[in-house]
Each structure stands twice: as structure tokens, then as C-alpha cells.
Design a protein around this motif. Structure first.
Motif, PDB file in Angstrom:
ATOM      1  N   ALA A  14      74.202  51.094  11.939  1.00 17.91           N
ATOM      2  CA  ALA A  14      75.382  51.342  12.780  1.00 17.91           C
ATOM      3  C   ALA A  14      75.799  50.067  13.498  1.00 17.91           C
ATOM      4  O   ALA A  14      77.000  49.758  13.611  1.00 17.91           O
ATOM      5  CB  ALA A  14      75.088  52.457  13.787  1.00 17.91           C
ATOM      6  N   TRP A  15      74.821  49.320  13.987  1.00 18.38           N
ATOM      7  CA  TRP A  15      75.120  48.052  14.664  1.00 18.38           C
ATOM      8  C   TRP A  15      75.822  47.098  13.709  1.00 18.38           C
ATOM      9  O   TRP A  15      76.830  46.497  14.037  1.00 18.38           O
ATOM     10  CB  TRP A  15      73.832  47.429  15.198  1.00 18.38           C
ATOM     11  N   GLU A  16      75.277  46.961  12.498  1.00 20.37           N
ATOM     12  CA  GLU A  16      75.866  46.054  11.513  1.00 20.37           C
ATOM     13  C   GLU A  16      77.280  46.477  11.139  1.00 20.37           C
ATOM     14  O   GLU A  16      78.151  45.633  10.933  1.00 20.37           O
ATOM     15  CB  GLU A  16      74.969  45.952  10.287  1.00 20.37           C
ATOM     16  N   GLU A  17      77.525  47.778  11.059  1.00 18.12           N
ATOM     17  CA  GLU A  17      78.879  48.250  10.752  1.00 18.12           C
ATOM     18  C   GLU A  17      79.842  47.909  11.890  1.00 18.12           C
ATOM     19  O   GLU A  17      80.971  47.479  11.642  1.00 18.12           O
ATOM     20  CB  GLU A  17      78.904  49.759  10.508  1.00 18.12           C
ATOM     21  N   LEU A  18      79.399  48.063  13.130  1.00 23.68           N
ATOM     22  CA  LEU A  18      80.243  47.682  14.270  1.00 23.68           C
ATOM     23  C   LEU A  18      80.584  46.193  14.214  1.00 23.68           C
ATOM     24  O   LEU A  18      81.741  45.814  14.407  1.00 23.68           O
ATOM     25  CB  LEU A  18      79.544  47.998  15.596  1.00 23.68           C
ATOM     26  N   VAL A  19      79.590  45.378  13.952  1.00 28.80           N
ATOM     27  CA  VAL A  19      79.819  43.930  13.881  1.00 28.80           C
ATOM     28  C   VAL A  19      80.788  43.614  12.747  1.00 28.80           C
ATOM     29  O   VAL A  19      81.745  42.851  12.926  1.00 28.80           O
ATOM     30  CB  VAL A  19      78.487  43.163  13.718  1.00 28.80           C
ATOM     31  N   THR A  20      80.581  44.212  11.585  1.00 32.36           N
ATOM     32  CA  THR A  20      81.454  43.965  10.437  1.00 32.36           C
ATOM     33  C   THR A  20      82.894  44.375  10.743  1.00 32.36           C
ATOM     34  O   THR A  20      83.836  43.656  10.422  1.00 32.36           O
ATOM     35  CB  THR A  20      80.940  44.737   9.197  1.00 32.36           C
ATOM     36  N   PHE A  22      84.444  44.875  13.792  1.00 31.62           N
ATOM     37  CA  PHE A  22      85.157  44.424  14.981  1.00 31.62           C
ATOM     38  C   PHE A  22      84.944  42.962  15.376  1.00 31.62           C
ATOM     39  O   PHE A  22      85.738  42.423  16.145  1.00 31.62           O
ATOM     40  CB  PHE A  22      84.810  45.317  16.176  1.00 31.62           C
ATOM     41  N   ASP A  23      83.907  42.309  14.892  1.00 27.52           N
ATOM     42  CA  ASP A  23      83.614  40.954  15.348  1.00 27.52           C
ATOM     43  C   ASP A  23      84.772  39.989  15.061  1.00 27.52           C
ATOM     44  O   ASP A  23      85.135  39.188  15.916  1.00 27.52           O
ATOM     45  CB  ASP A  23      82.317  40.443  14.713  1.00 27.52           C
ATOM     46  N   ARG A  63      86.558  55.491  20.070  1.00 27.98           N
ATOM     47  CA  ARG A  63      87.333  54.517  20.832  1.00 27.98           C
ATOM     48  C   ARG A  63      86.576  53.209  21.054  1.00 27.98           C
ATOM     49  O   ARG A  63      87.045  52.342  21.775  1.00 27.98           O
ATOM     50  CB  ARG A  63      87.730  55.109  22.191  1.00 27.98           C
ATOM     51  N   ILE A  64      85.404  53.054  20.441  1.00 31.22           N
ATOM     52  CA  ILE A  64      84.593  51.868  20.687  1.00 31.22           C
ATOM     53  C   ILE A  64      85.318  50.588  20.275  1.00 31.22           C
ATOM     54  O   ILE A  64      85.196  49.561  20.937  1.00 31.22           O
ATOM     55  CB  ILE A  64      83.197  51.970  20.008  1.00 31.22           C
ATOM     56  N   GLY A  65      86.106  50.646  19.206  1.00 35.46           N
ATOM     57  CA  GLY A  65      86.841  49.456  18.771  1.00 35.46           C
ATOM     58  C   GLY A  65      87.830  48.990  19.815  1.00 35.46           C
ATOM     59  O   GLY A  65      87.886  47.802  20.161  1.00 35.46           O
ATOM     60  N   ALA A  66      88.624  49.927  20.339  1.00 39.79           N
ATOM     61  CA  ALA A  66      89.590  49.579  21.388  1.00 39.79           C
ATOM     62  C   ALA A  66      88.861  49.065  22.626  1.00 39.79           C
ATOM     63  O   ALA A  66      89.308  48.117  23.277  1.00 39.79           O
ATOM     64  CB  ALA A  66      90.450  50.788  21.729  1.00 39.79           C
ATOM     65  N   TRP A  67      87.728  49.688  22.948  1.00 39.61           N
ATOM     66  CA  TRP A  67      86.947  49.258  24.104  1.00 39.61           C
ATOM     67  C   TRP A  67      86.438  47.828  23.905  1.00 39.61           C
ATOM     68  O   TRP A  67      86.524  46.998  24.811  1.00 39.61           O
ATOM     69  CB  TRP A  67      85.782  50.222  24.320  1.00 39.61           C
ATOM     70  N   VAL A 105      97.578  51.673  18.476  1.00 43.01           N
ATOM     71  CA  VAL A 105      97.475  52.500  17.277  1.00 43.01           C
ATOM     72  C   VAL A 105      98.018  51.746  16.069  1.00 43.01           C
ATOM     73  O   VAL A 105      97.403  51.711  15.003  1.00 43.01           O
ATOM     74  CB  VAL A 105      98.221  53.841  17.460  1.00 43.01           C
ATOM     75  N   VAL A 106      99.176  51.119  16.240  1.00 44.51           N
ATOM     76  CA  VAL A 106      99.783  50.366  15.142  1.00 44.51           C
ATOM     77  C   VAL A 106      98.884  49.198  14.744  1.00 44.51           C
ATOM     78  O   VAL A 106      98.632  48.978  13.555  1.00 44.51           O
ATOM     79  CB  VAL A 106     101.196  49.870  15.523  1.00 44.51           C
ATOM     80  N   ASP A 107      98.377  48.448  15.721  1.00 41.51           N
ATOM     81  CA  ASP A 107      97.492  47.320  15.432  1.00 41.51           C
ATOM     82  C   ASP A 107      96.219  47.775  14.722  1.00 41.51           C
ATOM     83  O   ASP A 107      95.775  47.136  13.764  1.00 41.51           O
ATOM     84  CB  ASP A 107      97.121  46.573  16.706  1.00 41.51           C
ATOM     85  N   ALA A 108      95.634  48.861  15.190  1.00 45.65           N
ATOM     86  CA  ALA A 108      94.398  49.362  14.585  1.00 45.65           C
ATOM     87  C   ALA A 108      94.646  49.805  13.149  1.00 45.65           C
ATOM     88  O   ALA A 108      93.854  49.491  12.243  1.00 45.65           O
ATOM     89  CB  ALA A 108      93.827  50.514  15.409  1.00 45.65           C
ATOM     90  N   GLU A 109      95.732  50.513  12.913  1.00 42.19           N
ATOM     91  CA  GLU A 109      96.044  50.980  11.566  1.00 42.19           C
ATOM     92  C   GLU A 109      96.327  49.801  10.634  1.00 42.19           C
ATOM     93  O   GLU A 109      95.854  49.757   9.498  1.00 42.19           O
ATOM     94  CB  GLU A 109      97.230  51.940  11.587  1.00 42.19           C
ATOM     95  N   PHE A 110      97.090  48.816  11.113  1.00 44.18           N
ATOM     96  CA  PHE A 110      97.373  47.636  10.301  1.00 44.18           C
ATOM     97  C   PHE A 110      96.071  46.906   9.974  1.00 44.18           C
ATOM     98  O   PHE A 110      95.860  46.481   8.846  1.00 44.18           O
ATOM     99  CB  PHE A 110      98.345  46.690  11.009  1.00 44.18           C
ATOM    100  N   GLY A 111      95.200  46.779  10.960  1.00 45.77           N
ATOM    101  CA  GLY A 111      93.917  46.114  10.742  1.00 45.77           C
ATOM    102  C   GLY A 111      93.078  46.825   9.693  1.00 45.77           C
ATOM    103  O   GLY A 111      92.482  46.191   8.820  1.00 45.77           O
TER     104      GLY A 111
END
Length: 173
Positions: A14-20, A22-23, A63-67, A105-111
Motif C-alpha cells: 500500500a505504501w509503494e502504491e501511494l508513492v507510485t 502521488f510522489d 481523499r489521501i491524494g488531495a490531502w 476533481v478535474v486535475d485528479a481525473e486528468f492525472g
């Protein structure tokens, strides 16, 4: 990277997925605030540290990505102010950056769409563009060693890869 023992409730996968996920975006936010490589690294590292410190209090994992992005922005702004010699007034409330929900929302979806398109590219494009996204200050010699490409071909290869990625994005529209 913290070990599993350091992150109660978050396994290594899970940690590695978060890093992949959002980093790279966190680095982009820090650099967009005008920080140099060292300060951008501090801002990103500070945001990851705040997440680890707040892990038990996370109520909405979706919401962790936005956070993380917002926390990176806060860290970057703080570091940018410090490097300019600005000091907050003792009685001033900390600045709260409230992102526009629609833009988020738009930025996250585009990303998400962009990363999916990037993953659809063949090698060496996929690795080369991912490396540039996650390490914007990487030198040609480092990229050459990492990907096994001749230094003289990195610029032209990157240009062709970016054209392919743009074409994939345009096809989607």
C-alpha cells in the motif's frame, strides 16, 4: 522510505502504491511553488512525514491524494517564505490554502488519465517519461545509466515519447 514497522495500518504494498501514484505530483507541486531541488525534496519529504504522523486519524482514504497534494503545497509555501526571509507574525493564523473542489476533481481525473496513457506506452518511453516526471532534475548521465540508453539519444527519444503521449491524449478527446 519507511518500513512496514514504521507505518501501523499500512502495509508495504500500500505504501509503494501511494508513492507510485502521488510522489511525482507532489514533486510537481513543490517545484511549481518556485522551490529548488533541495527545498522541493524537503517539502515532499515533509508531506510524507505528516501523512505518517496522521495515519491513525485518516477518516477518508479516498481523499489521501488531495490531502498529500495540499500538504505538499503548505510545506512548499512555508519553505519558500523561509528562503525569502519572511517570518509569520506571532499572532497571525497559518495560511489555509483551500483548493477549488471542481479544479481538484478535474486535475485528479486528468492525472489519472495521463498516467494510464503513460503506462500504455512501450519501452523505453514508459520508463523515460516516468523517470522525468518523478525526477525532474535528473541529468542525462543518470538517465543513461538507469535506462541503458546512449546519452545522445535521450533528448530525441524523450521528444518522440512526448509526441506519442500527446497523440494518445488527443485520441481520447
Amino acid at each position: 522510505m519507511p518500513s512496514e514497522k514504521t507505518l501501523p495500518g499500512l502495509d508495504q504494498a500500500a505504501w509503494e502504491e501511494l508513492v507510485t501514484r502521488f510522489d511525482g505530483r507532489m514533486w510537481a507541486v513543490a517545484r511549481a511553488c518556485g522551490l529548488g531541488p533541495a527545498d522541493a525534496a524537503d517539502a515532499v519529504q515533509g508531506a510524507w512525514l505528516r501523512m505518517v504522523e496522521s495515519l491513525d486519524g485518516i477518516r477518508d482514504p479516498e481523499r489521501i491524494g488531495a490531502w498529500l497534494i495540499t500538504t505538499t503545497r503548505h510545506e512548499a509555501v512555508r519553505l519558500a517564505r523561509r528562503s525569502r526571509g519572511e517570518r509569520p507574525a506571532a499572532d497571525a493564523l497559518p495560511e489555509v490554502l483551500v483548493p477549488d473542489p471542481a479544479a481538484s476533481v478535474v486535475d485528479a481525473e486528468f492525472g489519472r488519465r495521463l498516467w494510464l496513457r503513460l503506462d500504455g506506452l512501450a519501452e523505453p518511453c514508459r520508463s523515460l517519461l516516468r523517470l522525468y516526471a518523478l525526477n525532474p532534475d535528473a541529468k542525462y548521465a543518470q538517465i543513461s545509466m538507469r535506462l541503458g540508453l546512449p546519452m545522445g539519444s535521450i533528448g530525441p527519444t524523450r521528444s518522440r515519447c512526448m509526441s506519442r503521449l500527446r497523440a494518445l491524449i488527443e485520441e481520447e478527446r
